[in-house]
Design a protein around this motif. Structure first.
Motif, mmCIF file in Angstrom:
data_model
loop_
_atom_site.group_PDB
_atom_site.id
_atom_site.type_symbol
_atom_site.label_atom_id
_atom_site.label_comp_id
_atom_site.label_asym_id
_atom_site.label_seq_id
_atom_site.Cartn_x
_atom_site.Cartn_y
_atom_site.Cartn_z
ATOM 1 N N LEU A 31 1.185 -1.388 0.013
ATOM 2 C CA LEU A 31 0.003 0.010 -0.128
ATOM 3 C C LEU A 31 1.093 1.317 -0.409
ATOM 4 O O LEU A 31 0.117 1.825 -0.761
ATOM 5 N N CYS A 32 1.909 1.479 0.477
ATOM 6 C CA CYS A 32 2.721 2.164 0.789
ATOM 7 C C CYS A 32 3.086 3.160 -0.808
ATOM 8 O O CYS A 32 4.077 2.185 -1.405
ATOM 9 N N ILE A 33 3.090 3.804 -0.298
ATOM 10 C CA ILE A 33 3.285 5.143 -1.583
ATOM 11 C C ILE A 33 4.642 5.755 -1.759
ATOM 12 O O ILE A 33 5.282 6.784 -2.213
ATOM 13 N N GLY A 34 5.839 5.895 -0.177
ATOM 14 C CA GLY A 34 6.807 6.445 0.028
ATOM 15 C C GLY A 34 6.607 8.065 -0.110
ATOM 16 O O GLY A 34 7.463 8.624 -0.372
ATOM 17 N N ALA A 35 5.866 8.453 0.519
ATOM 18 C CA ALA A 35 5.248 9.359 0.554
ATOM 19 C C ALA A 35 6.245 9.897 1.536
ATOM 20 O O ALA A 35 6.758 11.559 1.947
ATOM 21 N N GLY A 36 6.864 9.469 2.776
ATOM 22 C CA GLY A 36 7.691 10.044 3.932
ATOM 23 C C GLY A 36 7.352 10.401 4.990
ATOM 24 O O GLY A 36 7.508 11.146 5.797
ATOM 25 N N MET A 37 6.382 10.569 5.146
ATOM 26 C CA MET A 37 5.173 10.902 6.376
ATOM 27 C C MET A 37 5.743 10.754 7.307
ATOM 28 O O MET A 37 5.743 10.946 8.662
ATOM 29 N N CYS A 38 5.918 8.873 7.761
ATOM 30 C CA CYS A 38 5.609 8.415 8.539
ATOM 31 C C CYS A 38 7.722 8.910 9.023
ATOM 32 O O CYS A 38 7.781 8.547 10.173
ATOM 33 N N ALA A 81 -1.785 6.645 1.980
ATOM 34 C CA ALA A 81 -2.105 5.349 1.659
ATOM 35 C C ALA A 81 -1.972 4.723 2.875
ATOM 36 O O ALA A 81 -3.010 3.150 1.994
ATOM 37 N N GLU A 82 -2.500 5.084 3.761
ATOM 38 C CA GLU A 82 -3.000 4.224 5.305
ATOM 39 C C GLU A 82 -2.579 2.768 5.089
ATOM 40 O O GLU A 82 -2.912 1.556 4.772
ATOM 41 N N ALA A 83 -0.860 2.973 5.197
ATOM 42 C CA ALA A 83 -0.088 2.194 4.813
ATOM 43 C C ALA A 83 -0.003 1.115 6.645
ATOM 44 O O ALA A 83 0.953 0.507 6.609
ATOM 45 N N ILE A 84 0.392 2.338 7.570
ATOM 46 C CA ILE A 84 1.291 1.613 9.163
ATOM 47 C C ILE A 84 -0.793 1.375 9.101
ATOM 48 O O ILE A 84 -2.023 2.379 9.996
ATOM 49 N N SER A 85 -1.043 0.424 10.667
ATOM 50 C CA SER A 85 -1.504 0.183 11.483
ATOM 51 C C SER A 85 -1.118 0.198 12.974
ATOM 52 O O SER A 85 -0.220 -0.757 12.800
ATOM 53 N N ILE A 86 -2.348 0.413 13.393
ATOM 54 C CA ILE A 86 -1.502 0.608 14.800
ATOM 55 C C ILE A 86 -2.771 -0.598 16.083
ATOM 56 O O ILE A 86 -4.054 -0.152 16.056
ATOM 57 N N GLY A 87 -2.459 -1.451 16.635
ATOM 58 C CA GLY A 87 -3.310 -2.235 17.687
ATOM 59 C C GLY A 87 -2.415 -1.989 18.622
ATOM 60 O O GLY A 87 -1.806 -2.109 19.421
#
Length: 87
Positions: A31-38, A81-87
């Protein structure tokens, strides 16, 4: 398998060695598009692959009360891209 869940603990409450609850962080490189916000938001938790620019997960678990935990939550919310999930 695209989603990283190396410990297989997706549905369990996690506890560190000191008994403090932890969050589990997962990423999906498909899903990652490499935007780098993370990487900008939580550099102690995320990096970008120098080859393709996609997310690299540096830490899969963090104590809930750690400053990096809040930054990881922020990064998940900022990921376009909503490629990160946290639980």
């Amino acid at each position: 398998m695209a989603t990283e869940d190396p410990a297989g603990l997706e549905d369990r409450e996690l506890r560190g060695s000191d008994g403090e609850t932890e969050i589990q962080i997962r990423t999906d490189r498909e899903l990652c598009i490499g935007a780098g916000m993370c990487t900008l938001t939580a550099p102690e938790v995320f990096d970008q692959d120098s080859e393709d620019g996609l997310v690299l997960l540096l830490r899969t678990r963090l104590p809930r009360t750690a400053p990096d935990s809040e930054a990881a939550h922020d990064a998940a919310g900022l990921c376009p891209a909503e490629a990160i999930s946290i639980g």
